[in-house]
Design a protein around this motif. Sequence first.
Motif, PDB file in Angstrom:
ATOM      1  N   GLY A  38       0.830  -1.200   0.000  1.00  0.00           N
ATOM      2  CA  GLY A  38       0.000   0.000   0.000  1.00  0.00           C
ATOM      3  C   GLY A  38       0.860   1.244   0.000  1.00  0.00           C
ATOM      4  O   GLY A  38       2.094   1.162   0.043  1.00  0.00           O
ATOM      5  N   PRO A  39       0.227   2.429  -0.025  1.00  0.00           N
ATOM      6  CA  PRO A  39       0.993   3.675  -0.081  1.00  0.00           C
ATOM      7  C   PRO A  39       1.903   3.835   1.130  1.00  0.00           C
ATOM      8  O   PRO A  39       1.506   3.587   2.271  1.00  0.00           O
ATOM      9  N   VAL A  40       3.132   4.251   0.877  1.00  0.00           N
ATOM     10  CA  VAL A  40       4.125   4.541   1.911  1.00  0.00           C
ATOM     11  C   VAL A  40       4.450   6.030   1.850  1.00  0.00           C
ATOM     12  O   VAL A  40       4.569   6.607   0.767  1.00  0.00           O
ATOM     13  N   THR A  41       4.574   6.635   3.010  1.00  0.00           N
ATOM     14  CA  THR A  41       4.983   8.041   3.085  1.00  0.00           C
ATOM     15  C   THR A  41       6.471   8.111   3.375  1.00  0.00           C
ATOM     16  O   THR A  41       6.976   7.430   4.277  1.00  0.00           O
ATOM     17  N   ALA A  42       7.197   8.912   2.586  1.00  0.00           N
ATOM     18  CA  ALA A  42       8.647   9.026   2.731  1.00  0.00           C
ATOM     19  C   ALA A  42       9.056  10.479   2.645  1.00  0.00           C
ATOM     20  O   ALA A  42       8.353  11.305   2.043  1.00  0.00           O
ATOM     21  N   GLY A  71       2.599   5.935  -6.747  1.00  0.00           N
ATOM     22  CA  GLY A  71       1.455   5.797  -5.849  1.00  0.00           C
ATOM     23  C   GLY A  71       1.701   6.052  -4.382  1.00  0.00           C
ATOM     24  O   GLY A  71       0.841   5.758  -3.549  1.00  0.00           O
ATOM     25  N   HIS A  72       2.854   6.628  -4.022  1.00  0.00           N
ATOM     26  CA  HIS A  72       3.169   6.877  -2.621  1.00  0.00           C
ATOM     27  C   HIS A  72       3.188   8.379  -2.331  1.00  0.00           C
ATOM     28  O   HIS A  72       3.001   9.200  -3.235  1.00  0.00           O
ATOM     29  N   ARG A  73       3.404   8.727  -1.069  1.00  0.00           N
ATOM     30  CA  ARG A  73       3.296  10.132  -0.668  1.00  0.00           C
ATOM     31  C   ARG A  73       4.644  10.695  -0.255  1.00  0.00           C
ATOM     32  O   ARG A  73       5.236  10.235   0.729  1.00  0.00           O
ATOM     33  N   PRO A  74       5.137  11.712  -0.970  1.00  0.00           N
ATOM     34  CA  PRO A  74       6.401  12.332  -0.590  1.00  0.00           C
ATOM     35  C   PRO A  74       6.209  13.511   0.357  1.00  0.00           C
ATOM     36  O   PRO A  74       5.226  14.251   0.267  1.00  0.00           O
ATOM     37  N   ILE A  75       7.164  13.676   1.253  1.00  0.00           N
ATOM     38  CA  ILE A  75       7.235  14.859   2.108  1.00  0.00           C
ATOM     39  C   ILE A  75       8.567  15.552   1.844  1.00  0.00           C
ATOM     40  O   ILE A  75       9.625  14.932   1.908  1.00  0.00           O
ATOM     41  N   VAL A  76       8.484  16.828   1.522  1.00  0.00           N
ATOM     42  CA  VAL A  76       9.684  17.661   1.411  1.00  0.00           C
ATOM     43  C   VAL A  76       9.849  18.362   2.750  1.00  0.00           C
ATOM     44  O   VAL A  76       8.996  19.161   3.148  1.00  0.00           O
ATOM     45  N   LEU A  77      10.900  18.038   3.454  1.00  0.00           N
ATOM     46  CA  LEU A  77      11.143  18.652   4.758  1.00  0.00           C
ATOM     47  C   LEU A  77      12.128  19.803   4.596  1.00  0.00           C
ATOM     48  O   LEU A  77      13.304  19.592   4.263  1.00  0.00           O
ATOM     49  N   GLU A 122      -3.390  18.295   0.255  1.00  0.00           N
ATOM     50  CA  GLU A 122      -3.668  17.617   1.520  1.00  0.00           C
ATOM     51  C   GLU A 122      -3.487  16.108   1.412  1.00  0.00           C
ATOM     52  O   GLU A 122      -3.057  15.448   2.359  1.00  0.00           O
ATOM     53  N   THR A 123      -3.818  15.540   0.263  1.00  0.00           N
ATOM     54  CA  THR A 123      -3.665  14.100   0.087  1.00  0.00           C
ATOM     55  C   THR A 123      -2.536  13.774  -0.890  1.00  0.00           C
ATOM     56  O   THR A 123      -2.361  12.622  -1.268  1.00  0.00           O
ATOM     57  N   ALA A 124      -1.795  14.801  -1.289  1.00  0.00           N
ATOM     58  CA  ALA A 124      -0.680  14.597  -2.218  1.00  0.00           C
ATOM     59  C   ALA A 124       0.622  14.871  -1.472  1.00  0.00           C
ATOM     60  O   ALA A 124       0.751  14.565  -0.289  1.00  0.00           O
ATOM     61  N   ALA A 125       1.602  15.436  -2.161  1.00  0.00           N
ATOM     62  CA  ALA A 125       2.878  15.728  -1.519  1.00  0.00           C
ATOM     63  C   ALA A 125       2.711  16.822  -0.465  1.00  0.00           C
ATOM     64  O   ALA A 125       1.866  17.713  -0.592  1.00  0.00           O
ATOM     65  N   LEU A 126       3.540  16.740   0.568  1.00  0.00           N
ATOM     66  CA  LEU A 126       3.539  17.748   1.630  1.00  0.00           C
ATOM     67  C   LEU A 126       4.886  18.460   1.649  1.00  0.00           C
ATOM     68  O   LEU A 126       5.915  17.876   1.332  1.00  0.00           O
ATOM     69  N   LEU A 197       9.705   6.169   5.909  1.00  0.00           N
ATOM     70  CA  LEU A 197      10.956   6.050   5.151  1.00  0.00           C
ATOM     71  C   LEU A 197      11.630   7.407   5.040  1.00  0.00           C
ATOM     72  O   LEU A 197      10.994   8.399   4.680  1.00  0.00           O
ATOM     73  N   GLN A 198      12.923   7.432   5.382  1.00  0.00           N
ATOM     74  CA  GLN A 198      13.741   8.604   5.097  1.00  0.00           C
ATOM     75  C   GLN A 198      14.735   8.243   4.004  1.00  0.00           C
ATOM     76  O   GLN A 198      15.389   7.200   4.049  1.00  0.00           O
TER      77      GLN A 198
END
Length: 414
Positions: A38-42, A71-77, A122-126, A197-198
């Motif tokens: 399933g979708p993983v957030t990294a 199909g997963h969710r990226p976070i730009v920190l 909100e449901t895409a990249a952060l 995931l980092q």
Amino acid sequence: MTEPMTPPKSDFIRVLQDRGFIHQATDLAALDAACAAGPVTAYIGFDATASSLHVGSLVQIMMLRWLQKTGHRPIVLMGGGTTKVGDPSGKDTQRSMLSEAQIADNIAGIKRAFEPFLTFGETAALMVNNADWLDRLGYVDFLRDYGVHFTINRMLTFDSVKLRLDREQPLTFLEFNYMLMQAVDFLELNRRHGCALQMGGSDQWGNIINGVELCRRVDARTAFGLTTPLITTASGAKMGKSAEGAVWLNADRLSPYDYWQFWRNTEDGDVSRFLRLFTELPLDEIARLEALEGAGINEAKKVLATEATALLHGRDAAEQAAAAARAAFEEGRASQDMPTITAQASDGLHDVLIQAGFVSSRGEARRLAKGGGVRVNDVALDDVDQPLSAFAPTPDGVVKLAAGKKKIVLVRPV
């Protein structure tokens, strides 16, 4: 280096493996299984040390792009908090301290680099800022809650610390805290957004491991780490740098034409690898380009330049840059899409060469001209002490100035 898996279960790991993104992973098989389930957030972190990222960050940006495309969710920190400390990884000296205002301005500039690559929502990249939690940490609480999970013995073994000490170069206590702060970032993102995931460059391996372990020790949560290889050119140069300086991603720091030229000038030995890492061309098309020999390699470089530029600046800008380069280098014509500067008609040509960034001094300009490396309106010139006004502009009112084989600028006299 992590051994490749054959075949991966998830599209994300398969793409990263096939295109050469993977260097190390904490548990690649388990990560692959999680991505298949399933979708993983990294996330990947970017400190705000300049108003733009450069090509050296592009591998990480492409990983986030592939993460979202599969199909997963990226976070730009954004490192609004960690930038105040400075990552010692790969650094010989402590970074210059930036003010709060400088950091904020840099973050605003860096955000623009991600817009062509990721879809935010909100449901895409952060995009989040670690100052939101790091700035609120009390120092004693920080040490009691998180410092207890790290030993000095272990921290001294990580390259970011060890290399500095081996060279007998100072490592401040401020910088020494950086890896703890980055570990807290992973824990906070895991708690707030379920981030599991980092990712980062291979120089971040020690920092990433700390975050994985902190998630496990504090919250008993499974987390993963993955790094990319250090990207250097075939001649050993660091990716993201050129003879003229950093290859910036923001158009206000580097024009689409100059960005295209950077990729066009790729060394022969790097074309195949860069097509995989920095374009989205299908692998069978890349294989066809890899098979080209002789002059065909230059065609592959043009494809690389156009595809990489299209990802960042859009297809129209990439095609315009390609057309401008074709006009300048293959047809001997000037193009309105070529870089243009304004100079005083009374300026000596040596000063115009300096202004264009082609040389750093009048002496260097003269030496370049004596060696046949300066051309004005496609005519070789050995006297750069002449004023710009000595050269007739084209019908478009510009003078075409070239240095060496690859540097061309249009100069508009005023």
